[in-house]
Design an enzyme around this catalytic site. Sequence first.
Site, PDB file in Angstrom:
ATOM      1  N   LYS A 187       0.672  -1.107   0.029  1.00 14.71           N
ATOM      2  CA  LYS A 187       0.073   0.061  -0.021  1.00 14.71           C
ATOM      3  C   LYS A 187       1.091   1.114  -0.046  1.00 14.71           C
ATOM      4  CE  LYS A 187      -1.911   3.258   1.741  1.00 14.71           C
ATOM      5  NZ  LYS A 187      -1.774   4.433   1.268  1.00 14.71           N
ATOM      6  N   GLU A 262       8.023   1.526  11.895  1.00 17.54           N
ATOM      7  CA  GLU A 262       9.269   2.413  11.470  1.00 17.54           C
ATOM      8  C   GLU A 262       8.648   3.695  11.604  1.00 17.54           C
ATOM      9  OE1 GLU A 262      12.468   1.613  11.172  1.00 17.54           O
ATOM     10  OE2 GLU A 262      11.886  -0.611  11.529  1.00 17.54           O
ATOM     11  N   CYS A 296      13.317  10.137   7.426  1.00 15.44           N
ATOM     12  CA  CYS A 296      13.066   9.885   8.990  1.00 15.44           C
ATOM     13  C   CYS A 296      14.227   9.986   9.993  1.00 15.44           C
ATOM     14  CB  CYS A 296      12.597   8.459   9.305  1.00 15.44           C
ATOM     15  SG  CYS A 296      13.613   7.232   8.315  1.00 15.44           S
ATOM     16  N   GLU A 393       8.734  16.437  15.279  1.00 17.75           N
ATOM     17  CA  GLU A 393       9.203  16.107  14.115  1.00 17.75           C
ATOM     18  C   GLU A 393       8.301  16.990  13.021  1.00 17.75           C
ATOM     19  OE1 GLU A 393       7.977  12.111  11.811  1.00 17.75           O
ATOM     20  OE2 GLU A 393      10.173  11.969  11.508  1.00 17.75           O
TER      21      GLU A 393
HETATM   22  P1  NAD Z   1       1.996   8.896   7.337  1.00 19.93           P
HETATM   23  O1  NAD Z   1       1.954   8.208   8.889  1.00 19.93           O
HETATM   24  O2  NAD Z   1       1.041   9.942   6.987  1.00 19.93           O
HETATM   25  O3  NAD Z   1       1.507   7.741   6.279  1.00 19.93           O
HETATM   26  C1  NAD Z   1       2.224   6.602   5.969  1.00 19.93           C
HETATM   27  C2  NAD Z   1       1.581   5.416   5.102  1.00 19.93           C
HETATM   28  O4  NAD Z   1       0.326   5.220   5.856  1.00 19.93           O
HETATM   29  C3  NAD Z   1       0.891   6.105   3.902  1.00 19.93           C
HETATM   30  O5  NAD Z   1       0.883   5.058   3.043  1.00 19.93           O
HETATM   31  C4  NAD Z   1      -0.531   6.285   4.537  1.00 19.93           C
HETATM   32  O6  NAD Z   1      -1.489   6.320   3.372  1.00 19.93           O
HETATM   33  C5  NAD Z   1      -0.788   5.397   5.389  1.00 19.93           C
HETATM   34  N1  NAD Z   1      -1.770   5.632   6.439  1.00 19.93           N
HETATM   35  C6  NAD Z   1      -2.330   6.993   6.992  1.00 19.93           C
HETATM   36  N2  NAD Z   1      -3.298   6.710   7.524  1.00 19.93           N
HETATM   37  C7  NAD Z   1      -3.406   5.296   7.856  1.00 19.93           C
HETATM   38  C8  NAD Z   1      -4.216   4.657   8.918  1.00 19.93           C
HETATM   39  N3  NAD Z   1      -5.120   4.986   9.518  1.00 19.93           N
HETATM   40  N4  NAD Z   1      -4.137   3.278   8.885  1.00 19.93           N
HETATM   41  C9  NAD Z   1      -3.168   2.527   7.989  1.00 19.93           C
HETATM   42  N5  NAD Z   1      -2.437   3.156   6.983  1.00 19.93           N
HETATM   43  C10 NAD Z   1      -2.575   4.715   6.995  1.00 19.93           C
HETATM   44  O7  NAD Z   1       3.471   9.225   7.084  1.00 19.93           O
HETATM   45  P2  NAD Z   1       3.980  10.119   5.910  1.00 19.93           P
HETATM   46  O8  NAD Z   1       3.408  11.427   5.910  1.00 19.93           O
HETATM   47  O9  NAD Z   1       3.599   9.234   4.794  1.00 19.93           O
HETATM   48  O10 NAD Z   1       5.707  10.017   6.014  1.00 19.93           O
HETATM   49  C11 NAD Z   1       6.205  10.670   6.846  1.00 19.93           C
HETATM   50  C12 NAD Z   1       6.467   9.804   8.187  1.00 19.93           C
HETATM   51  O11 NAD Z   1       7.182   8.715   7.999  1.00 19.93           O
HETATM   52  C13 NAD Z   1       7.368  10.736   9.128  1.00 19.93           C
HETATM   53  O12 NAD Z   1       7.057  10.783  10.202  1.00 19.93           O
HETATM   54  C14 NAD Z   1       8.502   9.687   9.003  1.00 19.93           C
HETATM   55  O13 NAD Z   1       9.520  10.116  10.131  1.00 19.93           O
HETATM   56  C15 NAD Z   1       8.106   8.599   8.679  1.00 19.93           C
HETATM   57  N6  NAD Z   1       9.155   7.606   8.277  1.00 19.93           N
HETATM   58  C16 NAD Z   1       9.746   6.756   9.097  1.00 19.93           C
HETATM   59  C17 NAD Z   1      10.948   5.925   8.510  1.00 19.93           C
HETATM   60  C18 NAD Z   1      11.592   4.871   9.382  1.00 19.93           C
HETATM   61  O14 NAD Z   1      12.082   4.100   8.621  1.00 19.93           O
HETATM   62  N7  NAD Z   1      11.460   5.144  10.622  1.00 19.93           N
HETATM   63  C19 NAD Z   1      11.171   5.984   7.233  1.00 19.93           C
HETATM   64  C20 NAD Z   1      10.717   7.044   6.438  1.00 19.93           C
HETATM   65  C21 NAD Z   1       9.410   7.798   6.902  1.00 19.93           C
END
Ligand code: NAD
Length: 491
Positions: A187, A262, A296, A393
Amino acid sequence: MAQDGVFGALVKPESMLIDGEWVAAVEGGTLPVIDPGTEQQIGAVALGTAADVDRAVEVARRACDEERWMRLSAQHRSAVMWKLSDLIAENADELARLESMDVGMPEPTAKAMITEAVNMYRYFAGWADKVYGVSAEIGPAEMRFQGFTRKEPVGVAALITSWNAPMIGNAMKLAPALAAGCVTILKPSEEAPLSTLALGALALQAGVPAGVVNVLPGLGSVVGAALTAHDGVDKVSFTGSTAVGKQIVQAAAGNLKKLSLELGGKSPMIVLPDADIDAAVPALAVGMFWNSGQICTAGTRLLVHSDIADQVAQGVAEAGKAMKIGYRTEPGVELGPLVSQRQLDRVEGYVAKGREAGATVLSGGRRVGDKGYYYEPTVLTDVDPSMAVVEEEIFGPVLGVLSYDEIDEAVAVANGTSYGLASSVWTRDINNALTVARKLKAGRVNINIHRAGGVQLPIGGYKQSGWGRECGPEGIAEFLETKSVVTRMWA
Ligand code: NAD
């Protein structure tokens, strides 16, 4: 446009990949794809809903029960994974174009990420035939047992990723999941779904059986939520924000599916007074501003000894100003736009909050131009650890600089947030470096560089930066169940 090149050749327009077929969303919806560098629509993908999740999970369960992937020998699966890595490498230029179009990052940045993804498929291809347990002879002399453990795939795994580095995010999940023998539903983020669809097509081309890699684009609040709550899903591997990670924990409670999370970070870069400042300054700027801070592990808090704090802050500010910002294809561009208007608003909001709280904007602090979501690399001084801009963040190019006098004080501040993903220490004294490394509560500590790692070593979070690890042997363990088999031995 997205339809040109590899994407148009491989992916049926406005479709999702289910059971090896390109099909439209059940409700027929589509999701526009925006180039963040121009704000123009460059294509559209299928917009999945809960009905598509039901369909994909049913297919995945069947593929799992029929052992479509696991019935192949481990060597065969390894060869297919290696073939997938070759196909990604052969199409690297096109995939980089696609990724940079979708996310906004300069094409060379996207290319570097695709090379990293190739390495991940190759590393985990090597694991496919090394999945085995231990054996033990058990029991007293009069009744002996011979036991061993079997490592089995956890089953149907939903792989949910963020938009900031989709090809790497996918590789960190799909490669170990396939090596473990799982069936998958990817997804991608609604902000950047293109490369994941292309990846699904390449997996089919490499010989992954139909139904083993399914790709389901859609909104997180709809498709993501339905997947994480679905009883037919055994495992969720998620990369994204801590806030959504917590929602997933609740959604997964119904069938207690296995989770790896993550999540976010607010990673410190600690500069000790004996650091090589000339070497450190440009590397600190890259540690913070690479991919416009949308990483991240970005080093968003700079903790510098008070003797050198002004010099280092000024140096990083100058290095940030010197970074060329622009459209993804412009020669020499180092930083692209933020991914979306929402992300731009978020960054502007945090910088405004910082200003109100008394922070000084040493450099940056403004949007660039009025088309595309470009934002200057920004350095804030006169901040303290309690300010939102330093504690939360932002996921953009905003650095907060703090000074300290004693190492223990720096460590306490570094450990003083709810996150614990990455960190770095900058010094010429290896003893100090290792002492600080031991005290930091973070899944990764780099020394004299920020954000160095490799697929051989695990990455993941302490505290609210997540559960579990990706990469390394720990990465495949997240997709395996362990079964003990014990037999009685007759004397
Ligand atoms: P997000 O949490 O908004 O979305 C991440 C994913 O989750 C997307 O595919 C989104 O469609 C999905 N999602 C959203 N709501 C959901 C729900 N209720 N249930 C299931 N899935 C859902 O994050 P983002 O804006 O896409 O990415 C940025 C974030 O990701 C930052 O916090 C960053 O630190 C983190 N990140 C972490 C790592 C790591 O390895 N720790 C790596 C990259 C990004």
